[in-house]
Design an enzyme around this catalytic site. Structure first.
Site, PDB file in Angstrom:
ATOM      1  N   CYS A  52       0.841  -1.204   0.000  1.00 18.09           N
ATOM      2  CA  CYS A  52       0.000   0.000   0.000  1.00 18.09           C
ATOM      3  C   CYS A  52       0.872   1.249   0.000  1.00 18.09           C
ATOM      4  O   CYS A  52       1.708   1.427   0.893  1.00 18.09           O
ATOM      5  CB  CYS A  52      -0.914  -0.017   1.216  1.00 18.09           C
ATOM      6  SG  CYS A  52      -1.710   1.582   1.511  1.00 18.09           S
ATOM      7  N   CYS A  55       0.453   3.424   3.374  1.00 18.86           N
ATOM      8  CA  CYS A  55       0.824   2.955   4.715  1.00 18.86           C
ATOM      9  C   CYS A  55       2.122   3.630   5.179  1.00 18.86           C
ATOM     10  O   CYS A  55       2.970   4.008   4.365  1.00 18.86           O
ATOM     11  CB  CYS A  55       0.992   1.434   4.715  1.00 18.86           C
ATOM     12  SG  CYS A  55      -0.564   0.523   4.982  1.00 18.86           S
ATOM     13  N   HIS A 114      -4.239   0.527   8.163  1.00 19.68           N
ATOM     14  CA  HIS A 114      -4.757   0.207   6.826  1.00 19.68           C
ATOM     15  C   HIS A 114      -6.152  -0.426   6.873  1.00 19.68           C
ATOM     16  O   HIS A 114      -6.933  -0.311   5.919  1.00 19.68           O
ATOM     17  CB  HIS A 114      -3.772  -0.762   6.147  1.00 19.68           C
ATOM     18  CG  HIS A 114      -4.089  -1.082   4.724  1.00 19.68           C
ATOM     19  ND1 HIS A 114      -3.794  -0.228   3.685  1.00 19.68           N
ATOM     20  CD2 HIS A 114      -4.681  -2.156   4.145  1.00 19.68           C
ATOM     21  CE1 HIS A 114      -4.181  -0.768   2.530  1.00 19.68           C
ATOM     22  NE2 HIS A 114      -4.722  -1.940   2.792  1.00 19.68           N
ATOM     23  N   ASN A 154     -13.434   9.844  -1.376  1.00 24.52           N
ATOM     24  CA  ASN A 154     -14.087   8.780  -2.138  1.00 24.52           C
ATOM     25  C   ASN A 154     -13.845   7.495  -1.377  1.00 24.52           C
ATOM     26  O   ASN A 154     -12.700   7.075  -1.217  1.00 24.52           O
ATOM     27  CB  ASN A 154     -13.483   8.643  -3.539  1.00 24.52           C
ATOM     28  CG  ASN A 154     -13.757   9.854  -4.400  1.00 24.52           C
ATOM     29  OD1 ASN A 154     -14.823  10.451  -4.315  1.00 24.52           O
ATOM     30  ND2 ASN A 154     -12.798  10.228  -5.232  1.00 24.52           N
ATOM     31  N   SER A 162      -9.110   4.033  -5.425  1.00 28.72           N
ATOM     32  CA  SER A 162      -8.177   3.021  -5.924  1.00 28.72           C
ATOM     33  C   SER A 162      -7.337   2.406  -4.805  1.00 28.72           C
ATOM     34  O   SER A 162      -6.529   1.538  -5.053  1.00 28.72           O
ATOM     35  CB  SER A 162      -7.286   3.628  -7.002  1.00 28.72           C
ATOM     36  OG  SER A 162      -6.721   4.836  -6.556  1.00 28.72           O
ATOM     37  N   HIS A 165      -6.885   2.076   1.833  1.00 33.92           N
ATOM     38  CA  HIS A 165      -6.337   2.748   3.013  1.00 33.92           C
ATOM     39  C   HIS A 165      -7.189   3.993   3.301  1.00 33.92           C
ATOM     40  O   HIS A 165      -7.474   4.765   2.391  1.00 33.92           O
ATOM     41  CB  HIS A 165      -4.874   3.152   2.762  1.00 33.92           C
ATOM     42  CG  HIS A 165      -4.161   3.557   4.016  1.00 33.92           C
ATOM     43  ND1 HIS A 165      -3.198   2.783   4.613  1.00 33.92           N
ATOM     44  CD2 HIS A 165      -4.310   4.650   4.814  1.00 33.92           C
ATOM     45  CE1 HIS A 165      -2.768   3.382   5.708  1.00 33.92           C
ATOM     46  NE2 HIS A 165      -3.442   4.518   5.849  1.00 33.92           N
ATOM     47  N   HIS A 167      -8.379   7.342   3.537  1.00 38.82           N
ATOM     48  CA  HIS A 167      -7.798   8.626   3.129  1.00 38.82           C
ATOM     49  C   HIS A 167      -8.819   9.474   2.396  1.00 38.82           C
ATOM     50  O   HIS A 167      -9.811   8.980   1.872  1.00 38.82           O
ATOM     51  CB  HIS A 167      -6.578   8.405   2.223  1.00 38.82           C
ATOM     52  CG  HIS A 167      -6.927   7.960   0.831  1.00 38.82           C
ATOM     53  ND1 HIS A 167      -7.358   6.678   0.524  1.00 38.82           N
ATOM     54  CD2 HIS A 167      -6.925   8.629  -0.353  1.00 38.82           C
ATOM     55  CE1 HIS A 167      -7.589   6.581  -0.778  1.00 38.82           C
ATOM     56  NE2 HIS A 167      -7.346   7.755  -1.340  1.00 38.82           N
ATOM     57  N   GLN A 169      -9.057  13.546   0.126  1.00 37.25           N
ATOM     58  CA  GLN A 169      -8.280  14.420  -0.735  1.00 37.25           C
ATOM     59  C   GLN A 169      -8.685  15.878  -0.529  1.00 37.25           C
ATOM     60  O   GLN A 169      -9.753  16.174  -0.009  1.00 37.25           O
ATOM     61  CB  GLN A 169      -8.510  14.058  -2.199  1.00 37.25           C
ATOM     62  CG  GLN A 169      -8.095  12.651  -2.577  1.00 37.25           C
ATOM     63  CD  GLN A 169      -8.071  12.450  -4.083  1.00 37.25           C
ATOM     64  OE1 GLN A 169      -7.479  13.238  -4.829  1.00 37.25           O
ATOM     65  NE2 GLN A 169      -8.727  11.405  -4.553  1.00 37.25           N
TER      66      GLN A 169
HETATM   67  O1  G1P Z   1      -7.692  10.709  -7.244  1.00 32.96           O
HETATM   68  P1  G1P Z   1      -8.062   9.259  -7.356  1.00 32.96           P
HETATM   69  O2  G1P Z   1      -8.537   8.680  -6.056  1.00 32.96           O
HETATM   70  O3  G1P Z   1      -6.991   8.428  -7.991  1.00 32.96           O
HETATM   71  O4  G1P Z   1      -9.284   9.232  -8.369  1.00 32.96           O
HETATM   72  C1  G1P Z   1     -10.635   9.259  -8.018  1.00 32.96           C
HETATM   73  O5  G1P Z   1     -11.035  10.543  -7.523  1.00 32.96           O
HETATM   74  C2  G1P Z   1     -10.943  11.637  -8.450  1.00 32.96           C
HETATM   75  C3  G1P Z   1     -11.522  12.866  -7.784  1.00 32.96           C
HETATM   76  O6  G1P Z   1     -12.899  12.704  -7.459  1.00 32.96           O
HETATM   77  C4  G1P Z   1     -11.643  11.329  -9.766  1.00 32.96           C
HETATM   78  O7  G1P Z   1     -11.330  12.335 -10.703  1.00 32.96           O
HETATM   79  C5  G1P Z   1     -11.217   9.974 -10.338  1.00 32.96           C
HETATM   80  O8  G1P Z   1     -12.003   9.676 -11.463  1.00 32.96           O
HETATM   81  C6  G1P Z   1     -11.414   8.897  -9.261  1.00 32.96           C
HETATM   82  O9  G1P Z   1     -11.012   7.641  -9.744  1.00 32.96           O
END
Ligand code: G1P
Ligand code: G1P
Lengths: 340, 340
Positions: A52, A55, A114, A154, A162, A165, A167, A169
């Site tokens: 990961c 981590c 994790h 997300n 993806s 873990h 997290h 943004q």
């Molecule tokens: O930034 P990540 O987690 O790789 O990507 C994810 O979040 C982003 C922000 O919402 C999006 O644009 C991506 O399509 C999604 O896969």
């Protein structure tokens, strides 16, 4: 009107914050589902995963090594959607209109563990995440090139996450994104006219009615807004009129953390799965203005509809027309409240 | 501006039809994908499936038996999101605002052949679908309670389609949905100011530039709009300024069918799979007005990004901020054009 109408017949509800509508079809909740089922992974993850890149102590794709962090860890996104150092340009070529957009994107690990999600963390642990959001918002607000800061998470593969873990943004940028721009206008118009907070007045009405409230503590209310789009969409609103998260003191940060803990735990119980969602905080732009019309809030947009594997698809009609939902906000509230 | 800026740096593009923006991050197209993969079913379907409720001669859930249709078959949706006979009501309770919304929802089978999609059909076969859309639009337009008709298709399980039998839908209603309302306003403002069609003028500019055109025939252009959101989003626009699909004569209906055939075939070749998408026709409201400002068009919103299994997720930032894309419209055009 009889409130039963809203539980029985197709209608649309107005979102006071965006000025847009949602189509509600309560009579349709019972249609059979023969479409795609999501795959669920309810396997318990290890507390540390060698592979990961989030981590503690592990190496990221760009070769950097994560510190041995013990609570929250923030770093600049290795694949940032917004560049901070790109040239500034303006396109106005007939009907082709474009503008350079710069910004700073960060990743914020909620815990070194994790295996966890916010739903598994204590309010005190979540409070540290809130403190990190406050620090980052402050730092970015002080940057003259940054005029808006979008904090979001997300959660779950079905929400494009993806890495499991825990997290979130932060994407910060020089102009207001579409959704923020709409809420800015609606709140400003209301504030200019009534000299009070749109969301504050709405909250007072909901607290009076007690029909869509999931939870409240001293400083915060968790509710399903009247105009909710996603089946179990929810919103956390501070009772005080605060434009941004910096206005919270430490006690309020803990009350906010408790609200996050309560809704994410209820979500996980609903379909007995780690509940996927995108969540985000909408708050005042960092453009140097007072932005008194803003009342910050956090929303959760979870896609699941009937079970851990059946989600609501926002497709054809929703993309070309308006968002549409079957189960009403009032039914969803009852289901979530029963799980507290 | 140098056009290379738009291929190298983060920027936002303006959608002239909705008044909203899309964030473009061309530098990000190469980030690795470790997230969810979609499952693909490239198995050839039988031409008739006993268990399919859309196949000719089969029984639907409500007990009705489909006729032994030979080309296109239209029926009223058994689980309509909009009711035609519900009471009319209005809620204006402080900040809670709602209105009854009535309408008629239909399902339209494109072919009796269960194994086909529009991409596998000839232009003449697709022309029959276009004729059916025209008939339905006309009939609904004549209904005084129907003021807008949304024709759309959800194709593929990933787009929430619950039955692979080639079919689309029509949701018609008494008021304008959000997206249509935006396009109505933008086109009206432009028409009032310039006395010409917004989309027509845009089309002239694109035909001049030849940078985003995928295909054209006598009556129609297939292009990727400058402000496209989805990785391989495309739009079919009539060269003549027509407010709705009824203005097409039979020859034009065939040219339109050819345009649909060309883009759907190119899509299927792109990742060697039956390409999922939602498509929809935006056209003039059926409110009895002339709606001269409208220029009808059809859009395709396909979710796939890099392969048959990796799609673009419109999640966190996109839900709370603005839609975001990595690959530019100009790159996508080149990839599709190479497949014609
Ligand atoms: O930034 P990540 O987690 O790789 O990507 C994810 O979040 C982003 C922000 O919402 C999006 O644009 C991506 O399509 C999604 O896969
Ligand atoms: O009507 P269907 O195909 O059962 O359902 C599909 O299309 C509808 C209209 O876009 C959506 O509301 C549903 O979420 C989707 O699953």
């Amino acid at each position: 009107m009889k409130n039963t109408d809203l539980q029985d017949y197709s209608h649309k509800r107005y979102n006071i914050l965006t000025g847009e509508w949602v189509l509600v079809s309560p009579h349709r909740a019972k249609r059979p589902w023969q479409g795609q089922n999501e795959t669920v992974n309810n396997e318990k993850r290890p507390t540390h995963d060698e592979t990961c890149y989030l981590c503690a102590g592990n190496t990221r794709i760009n070769g950097e090594i994560n510190p041995k962090y013990t609570d929250v860890f923030v770093f600049t996104n290795d694949f940032a959607a917004l560049q901070s150092d790109s040239p500034s340009f303006n396109v106005k070529d007939g009907l082709l209109v474009a503008e350079s957009e710069t910004g700073i994107c960060k990743v914020i690990c909620f815990s070194p563990d994790h295996s966890k999600s916010l739903a598994d963390m204590s309010a005190t642990e979540i409070q540290k995440v809130v403190f990190a959001w406050q620090r980052e918002y402050k730092e970015l607000a002080d940057n003259p090139k940054i005029n808006y800061v979008q904090i979001f998470e997300n959660k779950g593969a079905v929400m494009g996450c993806s890495n499991p873990h825990p997290h979130g943004q932060i994407w910060s940028q020089s102009t207001l994104p579409n959704e923020v721009d709409k809420k800015n206008t609606q709140q400003l118009n209301y504030f200019n006219k009534n000299n009070s907070s749109l969301l504050g007045d709405y909250l007072a009405q909901e607290l009076e009615k007690q029909e869509r409230i999931i939870f409240e503590n001293e400083g915060f209310v968790v509710l399903i807004p009247f105009w909710a789009v996603w089946p179990f969409e929810a919103m956390i609103v501070p009772k005080k009129h605060q434009a941004n998260i910096l206005e919270m003191n430490n006690d309020e940060a803990l009350q906010y953390a408790e609200a996050i803990s309560v809704i994410t735990k209820a979500y996980d119980k609903l379909f007995n799965t780690s509940f996927p969602y995108s969540s985000g905080i909408h708050q005042a732009p960092t453009d140097g203005n007072e932005n008194k019309h803003w009342h910050w809030h956090m929303s959760f947009y979870p896609p699941l509809l009937r079970s851990a594997t059946v989600k609501k698809f926002m497709v054809g009609y929703e993309m070309f027309g308006s968002p549409q939902r079957d189960i009403t906000a009032e039914t969803a509230v009852k289901m979530l409240r029963d799980l507290l």
